[in-house]
Design a protein around this motif. Structure first.
Motif, PDB file in Angstrom:
ATOM      1  N   ASN A  93       0.800  -1.187   0.060  1.00 48.16           N
ATOM      2  CA  ASN A  93       0.004   0.087   0.083  1.00 48.16           C
ATOM      3  C   ASN A  93       0.896   1.103   0.056  1.00 48.16           C
ATOM      4  N   VAL A  94       0.742   2.165  -0.923  1.00 52.88           N
ATOM      5  CA  VAL A  94       1.425   3.110  -1.080  1.00 52.88           C
ATOM      6  C   VAL A  94       0.352   4.500  -0.965  1.00 52.88           C
ATOM      7  N   ILE A  95       0.489   5.484  -0.311  1.00 51.25           N
ATOM      8  CA  ILE A  95      -0.408   6.758  -0.286  1.00 51.25           C
ATOM      9  C   ILE A  95       0.442   7.817  -1.199  1.00 51.25           C
ATOM     10  N   ILE A  96      -0.206   8.200  -2.140  1.00 51.23           N
ATOM     11  CA  ILE A  96       0.450   9.417  -2.675  1.00 51.23           C
ATOM     12  C   ILE A  96      -0.230  10.948  -2.199  1.00 51.23           C
ATOM     13  N   ALA A  97       0.688  11.501  -1.329  1.00 52.30           N
ATOM     14  CA  ALA A  97       0.099  12.874  -0.830  1.00 52.30           C
ATOM     15  C   ALA A  97       1.055  13.960  -1.306  1.00 52.30           C
ATOM     16  N   THR A  98       1.404  14.148  -2.452  1.00 54.49           N
ATOM     17  CA  THR A  98       2.425  14.981  -2.886  1.00 54.49           C
ATOM     18  C   THR A  98       2.013  16.323  -3.192  1.00 54.49           C
ATOM     19  N   GLY A  99       0.741  16.634  -2.907  1.00 54.37           N
ATOM     20  CA  GLY A  99       0.275  18.136  -3.091  1.00 54.37           C
ATOM     21  C   GLY A  99       0.527  18.618  -4.586  1.00 54.37           C
ATOM     22  N   PHE A 100       0.369  20.045  -4.549  1.00 53.85           N
ATOM     23  CA  PHE A 100       0.666  20.508  -5.694  1.00 53.85           C
ATOM     24  C   PHE A 100       1.501  21.932  -5.896  1.00 53.85           C
ATOM     25  N   TYR A 101       2.369  21.839  -4.752  1.00 53.35           N
ATOM     26  CA  TYR A 101       3.035  23.344  -4.761  1.00 53.35           C
ATOM     27  C   TYR A 101       4.340  23.465  -5.408  1.00 53.35           C
ATOM     28  N   ASP A 102       4.895  22.454  -5.896  1.00 49.50           N
ATOM     29  CA  ASP A 102       6.283  22.392  -6.404  1.00 49.50           C
ATOM     30  C   ASP A 102       6.402  22.872  -7.857  1.00 49.50           C
ATOM     31  N   ILE A 103       5.218  22.804  -8.759  1.00 50.00           N
ATOM     32  CA  ILE A 103       5.536  23.279 -10.117  1.00 50.00           C
ATOM     33  C   ILE A 103       4.717  24.403 -10.416  1.00 50.00           C
ATOM     34  N   PRO A 104       5.016  25.114 -10.664  1.00 47.07           N
ATOM     35  CA  PRO A 104       4.314  26.695 -10.995  1.00 47.07           C
ATOM     36  C   PRO A 104       3.711  26.486 -12.505  1.00 47.07           C
ATOM     37  N   ASN A 105       2.677  27.168 -12.690  1.00 45.79           N
ATOM     38  CA  ASN A 105       2.035  27.338 -13.879  1.00 45.79           C
ATOM     39  C   ASN A 105       2.538  28.385 -14.646  1.00 45.79           C
ATOM     40  N   TYR A 106       3.753  27.835 -15.489  1.00 44.82           N
ATOM     41  CA  TYR A 106       4.729  28.915 -16.423  1.00 44.82           C
ATOM     42  C   TYR A 106       3.775  29.578 -17.416  1.00 44.82           C
ATOM     43  N   LEU A 107       4.148  31.090 -17.672  1.00 47.74           N
ATOM     44  CA  LEU A 107       3.559  31.645 -18.734  1.00 47.74           C
ATOM     45  C   LEU A 107       4.077  31.356 -20.128  1.00 47.74           C
TER      46      LEU A 107
ATOM     47  N   LEU B 168      -4.788   7.758  -3.050  1.00 48.00           N
ATOM     48  CA  LEU B 168      -4.390   9.099  -3.365  1.00 48.00           C
ATOM     49  C   LEU B 168      -4.920   9.885  -2.168  1.00 48.00           C
ATOM     50  N   ALA B 169      -4.339  11.003  -1.563  1.00 49.27           N
ATOM     51  CA  ALA B 169      -4.701  11.739  -0.607  1.00 49.27           C
ATOM     52  C   ALA B 169      -4.493  13.154  -0.554  1.00 49.27           C
ATOM     53  N   GLY B 170      -5.203  13.870  -0.267  1.00 50.05           N
ATOM     54  CA  GLY B 170      -5.202  15.414  -0.076  1.00 50.05           C
ATOM     55  C   GLY B 170      -5.404  16.217  -1.405  1.00 50.05           C
ATOM     56  N   VAL B 171      -4.743  17.350  -1.244  1.00 45.44           N
ATOM     57  CA  VAL B 171      -4.961  18.094  -2.542  1.00 45.44           C
ATOM     58  C   VAL B 171      -4.406  17.797  -4.010  1.00 45.44           C
ATOM     59  N   ILE B 172      -3.870  16.831  -4.133  1.00 44.98           N
ATOM     60  CA  ILE B 172      -3.466  16.058  -5.362  1.00 44.98           C
ATOM     61  C   ILE B 172      -4.725  15.380  -6.221  1.00 44.98           C
ATOM     62  N   CYS B 173      -5.769  15.056  -5.354  1.00 40.23           N
ATOM     63  CA  CYS B 173      -6.900  14.502  -5.915  1.00 40.23           C
ATOM     64  C   CYS B 173      -7.748  15.544  -6.889  1.00 40.23           C
ATOM     65  N   GLY B 174      -7.309  16.842  -6.872  1.00 37.32           N
ATOM     66  CA  GLY B 174      -8.202  17.754  -7.868  1.00 37.32           C
ATOM     67  C   GLY B 174      -7.574  17.997  -9.158  1.00 37.32           C
ATOM     68  N   GLY B 175      -6.501  17.459  -9.320  1.00 38.45           N
ATOM     69  CA  GLY B 175      -6.049  17.544 -10.758  1.00 38.45           C
ATOM     70  C   GLY B 175      -5.784  19.055 -10.883  1.00 38.45           C
TER      71      GLY B 175
ATOM     72  N   ILE C 147      -6.834  21.475   3.224  1.00 41.53           N
ATOM     73  CA  ILE C 147      -6.505  20.643   4.521  1.00 41.53           C
ATOM     74  C   ILE C 147      -7.834  20.372   5.073  1.00 41.53           C
ATOM     75  N   GLU C 148      -8.654  21.550   5.411  1.00 39.11           N
ATOM     76  CA  GLU C 148      -9.990  21.324   5.804  1.00 39.11           C
ATOM     77  C   GLU C 148     -10.851  20.234   5.527  1.00 39.11           C
ATOM     78  N   ASN C 149     -11.050  20.045   4.041  1.00 36.26           N
ATOM     79  CA  ASN C 149     -11.949  19.076   3.653  1.00 36.26           C
ATOM     80  C   ASN C 149     -11.364  17.781   3.224  1.00 36.26           C
ATOM     81  N   SER C 150      -9.824  17.710   3.171  1.00 36.31           N
ATOM     82  CA  SER C 150      -9.289  16.338   2.799  1.00 36.31           C
ATOM     83  C   SER C 150      -8.427  15.698   3.951  1.00 36.31           C
ATOM     84  N   ARG C 151      -8.377  16.157   5.006  1.00 30.65           N
ATOM     85  CA  ARG C 151      -7.751  15.446   6.113  1.00 30.65           C
ATOM     86  C   ARG C 151      -8.667  14.158   6.395  1.00 30.65           C
ATOM     87  N   VAL C 152      -9.873  13.963   6.072  1.00 33.10           N
ATOM     88  CA  VAL C 152     -10.544  12.896   6.129  1.00 33.10           C
ATOM     89  C   VAL C 152     -10.085  11.414   5.055  1.00 33.10           C
ATOM     90  N   HIS C 153      -9.290  12.192   4.236  1.00 32.89           N
ATOM     91  CA  HIS C 153      -8.860  10.992   3.243  1.00 32.89           C
ATOM     92  C   HIS C 153      -8.087   9.891   4.186  1.00 32.89           C
TER      93      HIS C 153
END
Ligand SMILES: Cc1cc2nc3c(=O)[nH]c(=O)nc-3n(C[C@H](O)[C@H](O)[C@H](O)COP(=O)(O)OP(=O)(O)OC[C@H]3O[C@@H](n4cnc5c(N)ncnc54)[C@H](O)[C@@H]3O)c2cc1C
Length: 330
Positions: free
Chosen positions: A127-141, A295-302, A310-316
């Motif tokens: 079992n591997v949980i991926i909870a890697t968030g979204f903050y590492d890659i900016p949307n480049y212009l 999958l857990a946390g903010v990563i689930c939103g694509g 945090i508020e709504n994904s801590r239940v994951h």
């Protein structure tokens, strides 16, 4: 609690030591499973890299994990308080975490096992949980000059921009907070906004402040405009009125961030092809289309990075660990 075997085999491997990865570890520990968090940076790395004066939009109890009280004297906690809170959770509960160890790939090792390869070691788990968030890659212009040293995709502290001409690109919370702070520390701020107005999701108590500063001209804003080119001493913007050259010292491109989709795809996780790139998972268990990968946390939103927080994904955490415990028992 079962102990990890010498061959680095765990009941659960958690990738990412953000708030949600920590929530998963707390839950795994409670259920007596052996687990480890693998974190590529410092503890709660994304939060650590947020702007220095950042205030959460959630009240402290909404950021709590496992009902461990988060006491703040402010109506909305500040970054330093959140760092304190999550750090104390990890240290007081002796959660098992390897810091500064980046997960490079997760692949099948046969027999329902996954092999996790990091910059330092290899591990195996069912079992591997991926909870890697979204903050590492900016949307480049992807405009010329975006790689100049005067351009940043992350904002830290307003003092740096005092008595300087700064362009802030974006109209969401990050851009608005940066524009207001820099203006209040004596910076000359121009916001470049692609749409016709400041974003609708801007915090309701901040929105009147930015609207009024723009109306009175303390902060300049050009709406329906985009950056065309960034140069050493100025920036070319384009709007319905045509091109305009603005004298400029610093550019903050605060146009959002995105999860590492390549990382997910390489481990076989399917993404929706409607442009939103939502990873495929069972909403009851958070298990992805790859058995044993959760999958857990903010990563689930694509690309919809505002959808989960945090508020709504801590239940994951509870949902995932319950599913794993159920599998172990059956
Ligand atoms: C300015 C700002 C204000 C916010 N305010 C709020 C708020 O008030 N309330 C709220 O609920 N949410 C808020 N959020 C959103 C919230 O911070 C995120 O939803 C939250 O951080 C999600 O937690 P997470 O654990 O899913 O991801 P993250 O906190 O991003 O954690 C992911 C972790 O994974 C690590 N990682 C990534 N890739 C790898 C890898 N390959 N190997 C190992 N580790 C890896 C990262 O270093 C990081 O530490 C805010 C966000 C921002 C940007």
């Amino acid at each position: 609690m079962s102990t990890p075997k010498e061959d680095n085999t765990y009941d659960i491997i958690i990738v990412g030591g953000g708030p949600i990865g920590i929530a998963c570890a707390l839950e795994a520990k409670k259920k007596g499973l052996n687990y480890v968090i693998l974190e590529k940076g410092t503890l709660v790395n994304s939060l650590y890299n947020y702007p220095s004066n950042m205030t959460f939009f959630s009240t402290s109890e909404k950021l709590e994990l496992d009902e461990i009280p988060f006491i703040s004297t402010n109506p909305k906690p500040h970054k330093q308080e959140a760092l304190e809170y999550y750090r104390r959770i990890v240290t007081s509960n002796h959660l098992k975490i390897h810091l500064f160890e980046k997960v490079e790939k997760v692949e099948s090792a046969g027999d329902h096992l996954h092999q996790v390869t990091t910059t330092k070691s290899t591990y195996t788990s069912k079992n591997v949980i991926i909870a890697t968030g979204f903050y590492d890659i900016p949307n480049y212009l992807n405009v010329p000059g975006e790689d100049l040293p005067k351009v940043a995709h992350y904002y830290g502290d307003p003092h740096f921009y005092a008595i300087q001409k700064t362009i802030v690109v974006g109209a969401s919370n990050s851009a608005v907070d940066a524009a207001l702070e820099i203006y209040r520390k004596g910076g000359d701020v121009t916001m470049i906004v692609r749409g016709p107005a400041i974003g609708e999701r801007v915090k309701y108590w901040v929105k009147p402040d930015i609207d009024n500063r723009i109306d009175e001209g303390s902060i300049k804003a050009v709406f329906n405009a985009e950056i065309k080119e960034i140069r050493e001493n100025d920036v070319v913007i384009t709007s319905k009125e045509g091109d305009q050259v603005l004298e400029n010292d610093w550019v903050l491109l605060l146009t959002g961030y995105r999860p590492n989709f390549e990382f997910l795809k390489r481990m076989g996780i399917k993404l929706s092809d409607d442009g939103r790139k939502i990873p495929e998972y069972d909403p009851e268990t958070m298990e992805s289309n790859v058995a044993g990968l959760y999958l857990a946390g903010v990563i689930c939103g694509g690309v919809e990075t505002h959808k989960w927080f945090i508020e709504n994904s801590r239940v994951h955490a509870k949902m995932i660990v319950e599913d794993i415990v159920h599998k172990v028992k059956s």
